[in-house]
Design a protein around this motif. Structure first.
Motif, mmCIF file in Angstrom:
data_model
loop_
_atom_site.group_PDB
_atom_site.id
_atom_site.type_symbol
_atom_site.label_atom_id
_atom_site.label_comp_id
_atom_site.label_asym_id
_atom_site.label_seq_id
_atom_site.Cartn_x
_atom_site.Cartn_y
_atom_site.Cartn_z
ATOM 1 N N TYR A 138 0.851 -1.192 0.000
ATOM 2 C CA TYR A 138 0.000 0.000 0.000
ATOM 3 C C TYR A 138 0.890 1.246 0.000
ATOM 4 O O TYR A 138 2.112 1.144 -0.096
ATOM 5 C CB TYR A 138 -0.940 -0.041 1.207
ATOM 6 N N SER A 139 0.295 2.423 0.139
ATOM 7 C CA SER A 139 1.095 3.647 0.149
ATOM 8 C C SER A 139 2.035 3.602 1.364
ATOM 9 O O SER A 139 1.722 2.960 2.372
ATOM 10 C CB SER A 139 0.187 4.870 0.245
ATOM 11 N N PRO A 140 3.197 4.286 1.293
ATOM 12 C CA PRO A 140 4.137 4.274 2.425
ATOM 13 C C PRO A 140 3.473 4.728 3.721
ATOM 14 O O PRO A 140 3.752 4.183 4.796
ATOM 15 C CB PRO A 140 5.236 5.244 1.994
ATOM 16 N N GLU A 141 2.579 5.698 3.622
ATOM 17 C CA GLU A 141 1.891 6.197 4.814
ATOM 18 C C GLU A 141 1.065 5.090 5.461
ATOM 19 O O GLU A 141 1.125 4.866 6.678
ATOM 20 C CB GLU A 141 0.976 7.369 4.417
ATOM 21 N N VAL A 142 0.308 4.380 4.641
ATOM 22 C CA VAL A 142 -0.550 3.323 5.180
ATOM 23 C C VAL A 142 0.292 2.148 5.673
ATOM 24 O O VAL A 142 -0.013 1.546 6.714
ATOM 25 C CB VAL A 142 -1.604 2.919 4.123
ATOM 26 N N GLU A 143 1.361 1.829 4.964
ATOM 27 C CA GLU A 143 2.251 0.748 5.426
ATOM 28 C C GLU A 143 2.806 1.094 6.816
ATOM 29 O O GLU A 143 2.942 0.224 7.667
ATOM 30 C CB GLU A 143 3.405 0.547 4.428
ATOM 31 N N ASP A 144 3.095 2.369 7.029
ATOM 32 C CA ASP A 144 3.614 2.803 8.333
ATOM 33 C C ASP A 144 2.543 2.618 9.421
ATOM 34 O O ASP A 144 2.836 2.153 10.517
ATOM 35 C CB ASP A 144 4.049 4.275 8.227
ATOM 36 N N HIS A 145 1.312 2.964 9.103
ATOM 37 C CA HIS A 145 0.223 2.753 10.074
ATOM 38 C C HIS A 145 0.051 1.265 10.371
ATOM 39 O O HIS A 145 -0.198 0.872 11.516
ATOM 40 C CB HIS A 145 -1.088 3.338 9.538
ATOM 41 N N MET A 146 0.200 0.435 9.368
ATOM 42 C CA MET A 146 0.074 -1.016 9.571
ATOM 43 C C MET A 146 1.149 -1.515 10.537
ATOM 44 O O MET A 146 0.866 -2.333 11.419
ATOM 45 C CB MET A 146 0.192 -1.747 8.233
ATOM 46 N N ARG A 147 2.369 -1.005 10.372
ATOM 47 C CA ARG A 147 3.456 -1.415 11.287
ATOM 48 C C ARG A 147 3.118 -1.021 12.722
ATOM 49 O O ARG A 147 3.380 -1.767 13.664
ATOM 50 C CB ARG A 147 4.786 -0.776 10.862
ATOM 51 N N ARG A 148 2.543 0.163 12.873
ATOM 52 C CA ARG A 148 2.209 0.620 14.235
ATOM 53 C C ARG A 148 1.108 -0.245 14.838
ATOM 54 O O ARG A 148 1.104 -0.523 16.042
ATOM 55 C CB ARG A 148 1.810 2.108 14.194
ATOM 56 N N ILE A 149 0.161 -0.671 14.030
ATOM 57 C CA ILE A 149 -0.903 -1.561 14.525
ATOM 58 C C ILE A 149 -0.301 -2.914 14.915
ATOM 59 O O ILE A 149 -0.597 -3.459 15.984
ATOM 60 C CB ILE A 149 -2.002 -1.742 13.454
ATOM 61 N N LEU A 150 0.569 -3.449 14.057
ATOM 62 C CA LEU A 150 1.156 -4.766 14.344
ATOM 63 C C LEU A 150 1.996 -4.739 15.615
ATOM 64 O O LEU A 150 2.069 -5.726 16.348
ATOM 65 C CB LEU A 150 2.019 -5.235 13.157
ATOM 66 N N ALA A 151 2.631 -3.585 15.889
ATOM 67 C CA ALA A 151 3.510 -3.468 17.068
ATOM 68 C C ALA A 151 2.714 -3.354 18.367
ATOM 69 O O ALA A 151 3.274 -3.468 19.457
ATOM 70 C CB ALA A 151 4.420 -2.252 16.911
ATOM 71 N N ALA A 152 1.403 -3.142 18.251
ATOM 72 C CA ALA A 152 0.594 -2.873 19.450
ATOM 73 C C ALA A 152 -0.089 -4.130 19.979
ATOM 74 O O ALA A 152 -0.568 -4.966 19.213
ATOM 75 C CB ALA A 152 -0.472 -1.827 19.119
ATOM 76 N N ASP A 153 -0.107 -4.254 21.305
ATOM 77 C CA ASP A 153 -0.900 -5.312 21.947
ATOM 78 C C ASP A 153 -2.326 -4.808 22.173
ATOM 79 O O ASP A 153 -3.284 -5.562 22.078
ATOM 80 C CB ASP A 153 -0.275 -5.687 23.293
#
Ligand SMILES: Cc1cc2nc3c(=O)[nH]c(=O)nc-3n(C[C@H](O)[C@H](O)[C@H](O)COP(=O)(O)O)c2cc1C
Length: 224
Positions: free
Chosen positions: A69-84
Motif C-alpha cells: 500500500y502507500s508508504p503512509e498506510v504501510e507505516d500505520h500497519m506497522r504501528r498496529i502490528l507493534a501494538a498489543d
C-alpha cells in the motif's frame, strides 16, 4: 517483572482540535497506560496530517493479498502490528465514529493485512473504543448508541479482523451544557455548568474514563 513489561498500546486520537476533551482524555489515558507499564504510541490523526479519504494507492490490485500500500498506510500497519492494545479515542458523531477515524479504518485496515487470512495478523490484540458523547447519561439515545458502536466497531470491524476481545465504551456528558432529547424528540440544551460544579463535572468524567481503562486492563488474560 510484571507481565506488562514491553507491552505496547496504540492510542488513536481522532479529533481536529488539540484542546478538545477527546484529546485531553486520550493524553490522560496515555499516562494511565504508561503508569501501568505500557509503552504508548500516541497516534494523533489530525496532528499527523492523516487524510481519511480512500484513494487509489490504497486500493491496489484486490486479488494480491500481499500487495504494497502507500508508504503512509504501510507505516500505520506497522504501528498496529507493534501494538498489543489498540485504543481509539473519539467524539461520537451521529451515533458513530467521526469520518477521520472511519477513514483510518477504511484506508489502513485492508484486505490481506487486517482480514482475509486464515490466520488473522491481528488475532490476540485487544481493543477498547472510547467514544465521548455530548448527550447526558439519562438520554434515551445513549443505550442505542452503545448498541450501534458494539455492532459496528466491535462486530463489523474488530471481530471481522480476528480481534476477539474488543469493547466499546460510551462516555456521556462530554458537554458543559447538558443536552438531551425530551419525550417528543426535541433537543433541550441546559445552562453551562460553571466554577466548582464545572470542575466536579469534568473530574467525574475523567474518573469514569479512567475506570473503563482500568477495567479493560484488568480483564487482560495473563498467558499461563
Ligand atoms: C457533527 C457532530 C455530531 C454529533 N453527534 C452526536 C451524537 O450522535 N450523539 C451525542 O451524544 N453527541 C453528539 N455530538 C456531540 C459530541 O459527541 C461532543 O460534542 C463531543 O464528544 C465533545 O467532546 P470534544 O470537546 O472532544 O469535541 C456531535 C457533535 C458534532 C460536532
Amino acid at each position: 517483572m510484571s507481565h506488562n513489561d514491553s507491552r505496547t498500546a496504540l492510542i488513536v486520537v481522532s479529533h481536529h482540535r488539540a484542546d478538545s476533551l477527546t484529546a485531553h482524555i486520550a493524553r490522560r489515558t496515555a499516562t494511565q497506560l504508561e503508569d501501568a507499564g505500557y509503552a504508548v504510541d500516541l497516534l494523533d490523526l489530525t496532528a499527523e496530517g492523516f487524510d481519511p479519504r480512500m484513494n487509489t494507492a490504497d486500493q491496489p490490485d484486490w486479488n494480491d493479498r500481499d500487495k504494497t500500500y502507500s508508504p503512509e498506510v504501510e507505516d500505520h500497519m506497522r504501528r498496529i502490528l507493534a501494538a498489543d492494545l489498540i485504543i481509539p479515542v473519539f467524539p461520537i458523531y451521529w451515533g458513530y465514529a467521526p469520518a477521520l477515524l472511519k477513514g483510518w479504518v477504511d484506508r489502513v485496515w485492508n484486505y490481506g493485512f487486517a482480514y482475509g487470512r486464515s490466520k488473522p495478523k491481528l488475532a490476540g490484540k485487544r481493543m477498547l473504543w472510547l467514544g465521548l458523547a455530548g448527550a447526558t447519561a439519562d438520554d434515551m439515545i445513549i443505550p442505542a448508541i452503545q448498541t450501534m458502536l458494539d455492532t459496528q466497531l466491535s462486530g463489523a470491524i474488530a471481530y471481522y479482523c480476528g480481534v476477539s476481545d474488543s469493547r466499546t465504551v460510551v462516555l456521556p456528558d462530554a458537554e458543559e451544557r447538558p443536552q438531551r432529547l425530551d419525550a417528543e424528540g426535541k433537543l433541550e440544551i441546559g445552562d453551562a455548568v460553571q466554577g466548582a460544579a464545572r470542575d466536579a463535572h469534568f473530574a467525574d468524567f475523567e474518573r469514569k474514563a479512567a475506570e473503563h481503562v482500568s477495567d479493560f486492563l484488568a480483564a487482560d488474560r495473563v498467558p499461563a
